[in-house]
Design a protein around this motif. Structure first.
Motif, PDB file in Angstrom:
ATOM      1  N   UNK A 123     -14.325   6.105 -38.198  1.00 35.89           N
ATOM      2  CA  UNK A 123     -14.025   6.798 -39.440  1.00 35.89           C
ATOM      3  C   UNK A 123     -12.829   6.199 -40.150  1.00 35.89           C
ATOM      4  N   UNK A 124     -11.821   5.802 -39.370  1.00 32.17           N
ATOM      5  CA  UNK A 124     -10.648   5.176 -39.961  1.00 32.17           C
ATOM      6  C   UNK A 124     -10.977   3.800 -40.513  1.00 32.17           C
ATOM      7  N   UNK A 125     -11.801   3.036 -39.801  1.00 34.90           N
ATOM      8  CA  UNK A 125     -12.206   1.711 -40.289  1.00 34.90           C
ATOM      9  C   UNK A 125     -12.991   1.855 -41.589  1.00 34.90           C
ATOM     10  N   UNK A 126     -13.826   2.868 -41.657  1.00 36.45           N
ATOM     11  CA  UNK A 126     -14.583   3.129 -42.876  1.00 36.45           C
ATOM     12  C   UNK A 126     -13.631   3.377 -44.046  1.00 36.45           C
ATOM     13  N   UNK A 163       3.654   0.160 -35.886  1.00 33.46           N
ATOM     14  CA  UNK A 163       3.644   1.487 -35.273  1.00 33.46           C
ATOM     15  C   UNK A 163       2.541   2.308 -35.939  1.00 33.46           C
ATOM     16  N   UNK A 164       1.411   2.556 -35.262  1.00 33.77           N
ATOM     17  CA  UNK A 164       0.359   3.372 -35.878  1.00 33.77           C
ATOM     18  C   UNK A 164       0.865   4.790 -36.120  1.00 33.77           C
ATOM     19  N   UNK A 165       0.657   5.295 -37.337  1.00 35.51           N
ATOM     20  CA  UNK A 165       1.047   6.668 -37.658  1.00 35.51           C
ATOM     21  C   UNK A 165      -0.065   7.626 -37.249  1.00 35.51           C
ATOM     22  N   UNK A 166      -1.289   7.281 -37.581  1.00 37.45           N
ATOM     23  CA  UNK A 166      -2.445   8.063 -37.149  1.00 37.45           C
ATOM     24  C   UNK A 166      -3.594   7.098 -36.924  1.00 37.45           C
ATOM     25  N   UNK A 167      -3.879   6.810 -35.654  1.00 33.84           N
ATOM     26  CA  UNK A 167      -4.932   5.866 -35.332  1.00 33.84           C
ATOM     27  C   UNK A 167      -4.755   4.640 -36.224  1.00 33.84           C
ATOM     28  N   UNK A 168      -5.738   4.271 -37.018  1.00 32.07           N
ATOM     29  CA  UNK A 168      -5.554   3.077 -37.844  1.00 32.07           C
ATOM     30  C   UNK A 168      -5.618   3.368 -39.328  1.00 32.07           C
ATOM     31  N   UNK A 169      -5.616   4.641 -39.713  1.00 36.37           N
ATOM     32  CA  UNK A 169      -5.701   4.932 -41.144  1.00 36.37           C
ATOM     33  C   UNK A 169      -4.413   4.565 -41.863  1.00 36.37           C
ATOM     34  N   UNK A 170      -3.277   4.619 -41.199  1.00 36.60           N
ATOM     35  CA  UNK A 170      -2.018   4.218 -41.799  1.00 36.60           C
ATOM     36  C   UNK A 170      -1.066   3.782 -40.688  1.00 36.60           C
ATOM     37  N   UNK A 220       4.209  12.911 -50.093  1.00 33.30           N
ATOM     38  CA  UNK A 220       4.670  14.173 -49.522  1.00 33.30           C
ATOM     39  C   UNK A 220       4.115  14.363 -48.112  1.00 33.30           C
ATOM     40  N   UNK A 221       2.840  14.017 -47.942  1.00 35.01           N
ATOM     41  CA  UNK A 221       2.208  14.151 -46.630  1.00 35.01           C
ATOM     42  C   UNK A 221       2.707  13.088 -45.663  1.00 35.01           C
ATOM     43  N   UNK A 222       2.734  11.841 -46.116  1.00 30.23           N
ATOM     44  CA  UNK A 222       3.141  10.743 -45.241  1.00 30.23           C
ATOM     45  C   UNK A 222       4.599  10.877 -44.813  1.00 30.23           C
ATOM     46  N   UNK A 223       5.455  11.340 -45.723  1.00 33.27           N
ATOM     47  CA  UNK A 223       6.877  11.470 -45.404  1.00 33.27           C
ATOM     48  C   UNK A 223       7.099  12.383 -44.206  1.00 33.27           C
ATOM     49  N   UNK A 224       6.395  13.514 -44.184  1.00 32.11           N
ATOM     50  CA  UNK A 224       6.580  14.466 -43.092  1.00 32.11           C
ATOM     51  C   UNK A 224       6.165  13.864 -41.752  1.00 32.11           C
ATOM     52  N   UNK A 225       5.108  13.073 -41.764  1.00 30.28           N
ATOM     53  CA  UNK A 225       4.621  12.463 -40.521  1.00 30.28           C
ATOM     54  C   UNK A 225       5.535  11.325 -40.083  1.00 30.28           C
ATOM     55  N   UNK A 226       5.937  10.485 -41.030  1.00 25.09           N
ATOM     56  CA  UNK A 226       6.790   9.341 -40.704  1.00 25.09           C
ATOM     57  C   UNK A 226       8.126   9.802 -40.135  1.00 25.09           C
ATOM     58  N   UNK A 227       8.731  10.800 -40.766  1.00 22.79           N
ATOM     59  CA  UNK A 227      10.023  11.286 -40.294  1.00 22.79           C
ATOM     60  C   UNK A 227       9.906  11.936 -38.927  1.00 22.79           C
ATOM     61  N   UNK A 228       8.773  12.564 -38.670  1.00 18.66           N
ATOM     62  CA  UNK A 228       8.550  13.200 -37.371  1.00 18.66           C
ATOM     63  C   UNK A 228       8.289  12.174 -36.270  1.00 18.66           C
ATOM     64  N   UNK A 238      -3.601  17.253 -40.775  1.00 21.36           N
ATOM     65  CA  UNK A 238      -3.587  17.006 -42.214  1.00 21.36           C
ATOM     66  C   UNK A 238      -4.005  15.581 -42.537  1.00 21.36           C
ATOM     67  N   UNK A 239      -3.523  14.633 -41.744  1.00 19.81           N
ATOM     68  CA  UNK A 239      -3.889  13.233 -41.969  1.00 19.81           C
ATOM     69  C   UNK A 239      -5.366  12.989 -41.679  1.00 19.81           C
ATOM     70  N   UNK A 240      -5.871  13.642 -40.639  1.00 21.94           N
ATOM     71  CA  UNK A 240      -7.302  13.534 -40.349  1.00 21.94           C
ATOM     72  C   UNK A 240      -8.124  14.125 -41.489  1.00 21.94           C
ATOM     73  N   UNK A 241      -7.644  15.250 -42.036  1.00 23.99           N
ATOM     74  CA  UNK A 241      -8.333  15.876 -43.167  1.00 23.99           C
ATOM     75  C   UNK A 241      -8.299  14.958 -44.387  1.00 23.99           C
TER      76      UNK A 241
END
Length: 317
Positions: A262-265, A303-310, A132-140, A13-16
C-alpha cells in the motif's frame, strides 16, 4: 503509556492519510493503462516474444525524444498494477527539462499557482494540513534529530506550521521560516514564538546560515539538477559559521524495505503526479544517495517515519 497511546494515534493517522491518498490517486491506474493502450505498448511488448529491454521499448514507441524519460515511470506503475512484470530493475532514463503540464500549457505548475489565487490557496492549505500531521509524528519519533541544535532553517516553510511545532517543542532552537518574499510577507513579525522568525528569499540563490536546514516535501518537486543546486546551497548554509551541521529531509524513499504494498502504491502514485505537474520525482535510496554525493555530502541516514510512506533523512557534509 500515554506516550505509546499518542504514538499509536499518530501512526493510525498516517495510515489513514495513506489510505486516502491511494483512493484520491486511484485514477492514475486507469489513466496509465489508457496511455499504454494509446501508445500500443501492450502489443509492442507481446509481439517482441520475450522480455523486452526498456531501451528497445522506448525506441519502438511513437513519442518525441523529449518524452522518453517518462516511459520508465509509466512502466513502473503499470508493473505495480499487474499489467507487466519486471525482470531487471534498471535505472531510470535521463530526465526531461519540462513537465507534461508545461509542455501542454507553456507554463510550469508554480506559475499557475502564483497567478491563480484559488489554486495557490488550495496548495498551501494542503501543505499546511500535511505539515501539521507530519510535525507531530516527527517530533515524537525523531527527537534526537533536533536535540542539541542551536538553529534551523525551514526552507519552503510557507506559513511556518512545521517550524512552529519545532520551535515550541525545542525552545533552545532558533527557527527561521524561509520562503519566497510574497509567501512570508504577511507572516513576518507575527510569530508567537520568540525563537522563530520569517525570512524571504530565493532558495536557489542563498539560504540563511544555521546548524541545520529542513527540507520537507521540497526536493521531490524538482529535477536532479535542481536538487543538486539546492543541496549545495544547503551545505553552504550549514558550514558558514565554520561548523558542520546537517540537512534534514522529510520525503518518500521509494521501495523502502520496511514498507508494504500500500505504501509503495502511494509512492508511485505520487511519482506520477510529480512527473505530470512538475519536474520532480519520488526517489529510491540509490537515487537519493546519488544526489547527496553529487552535492558534496559525505554521509546520510534514513529514518522511516511510517513504513515507507514517508522518511526522515539526515545528510551530513
Amino acid at each position: 503509556m500515554e506516550s505509546n497511546d499518542g504514538e499509536d494515534h499518530s501512526q493510525k493517522l498516517l495510515l489513514a492519510q495513506t489510505h486516502i491518498w491511494n483512493h484520491f490517486f486511484s485514477f492514475i491506474n486507469s489513466m496509465s493503462l489508457k496511455c499504454a493502450i494509446e501508445l500500443n505498448i501492450l502489443d509492442v511488448v507481446h509481439n517482441y516474444g520475450q522480455p523486452m529491454p526498456l531501451s528497445e521499448l522506448i525506441a519502438s514507441l511513437p513519442i518525441q525524444p523529449s518524452k522518453a524519460a517518462f516511459v520508465p515511470r509509466l512502466m513502473r506503475i503499470l508493473t505495480l498494477s499487474g499489467f507487466f512484470s519486471n525482470q531487471n530493475d534498471d535505472d531510470q532514463q535521463e530526465e526531461s527539462n519540462k513537465s507534461p503540464l508545461e509542455m501542454e500549457h507553456g507554463r510550469a505548475f508554480w506559475e499557475f499557482a502564483s497567478h491563480d489565487q484559488k489554486l495557490g490557496n488550495s496548495f498551501h492549505e494542503a501543505m499546511t494540513s500535511d505539515s501539521r500531521l507530519i510535525a507531530s509524528v516527527v517530533i515524537e519519533k525523531c527527537k534526537d534529530t533536533f536535540e542539541g541544535l542551536e538553529s534551523l532553517v525551514d526552507v519552503g516553510g510557507g506559513n511556518g506550521t512545521m517550524a512552529k511545532a519545532i520551535a515550541k517543542s525545542f525552545p533552545n532552537v532558533e527557527c527561521i521560516v524561509f520562503d519566497l518574499p510574497h509567501v512570508v510577507a504577511g507572516f513576518q513579525g507575527s510569530s508567537d514564538n520568540k525563537n522563530m522568525k520569517y525570512v524571504g528569499g530565493d532558495m536557489f540563490e542563498a539560504i540563511p546560515s544555521a546548524d541545520s536546514v529542513l527540507l520537507k516535501c521540497i526536493l521531490h518537486n524538482w529535477s536532479d539538477e535542481d536538487c543538486v543546486k539546492l543541496l549545495k546551497k544547503c551545505k553552504e548554509a550549514i558550514m558558514k559559521k565554520g561548523k558542520k551541521g546537517k540537512v534534514i529531509i522529510i520525503d518518500m524513499v521509494v521501495g523502502n524495505e520496511n514498507g508494504d504494498n500500500g505504501s509503495l502504491e502511494t509512492q508511485l502514485y505520487y511519482d506520477m503526479a510529480m512527473m505530470a505537474f512538475v519536474t520532480g520525482k519520488e526517489r529510491t535510496e540509490k537515487e537519493w544517495a546519488k544526489l547527496f554525493f553529487s552535492s558534496g555530502f559525505s554521509n546520510y541516514k534514513i529514518i522511516p517515519i511510517l513504513m515507507s510512506s514517508r522518511s526522515l533523512i539526515e545528510v551530513y557534509p
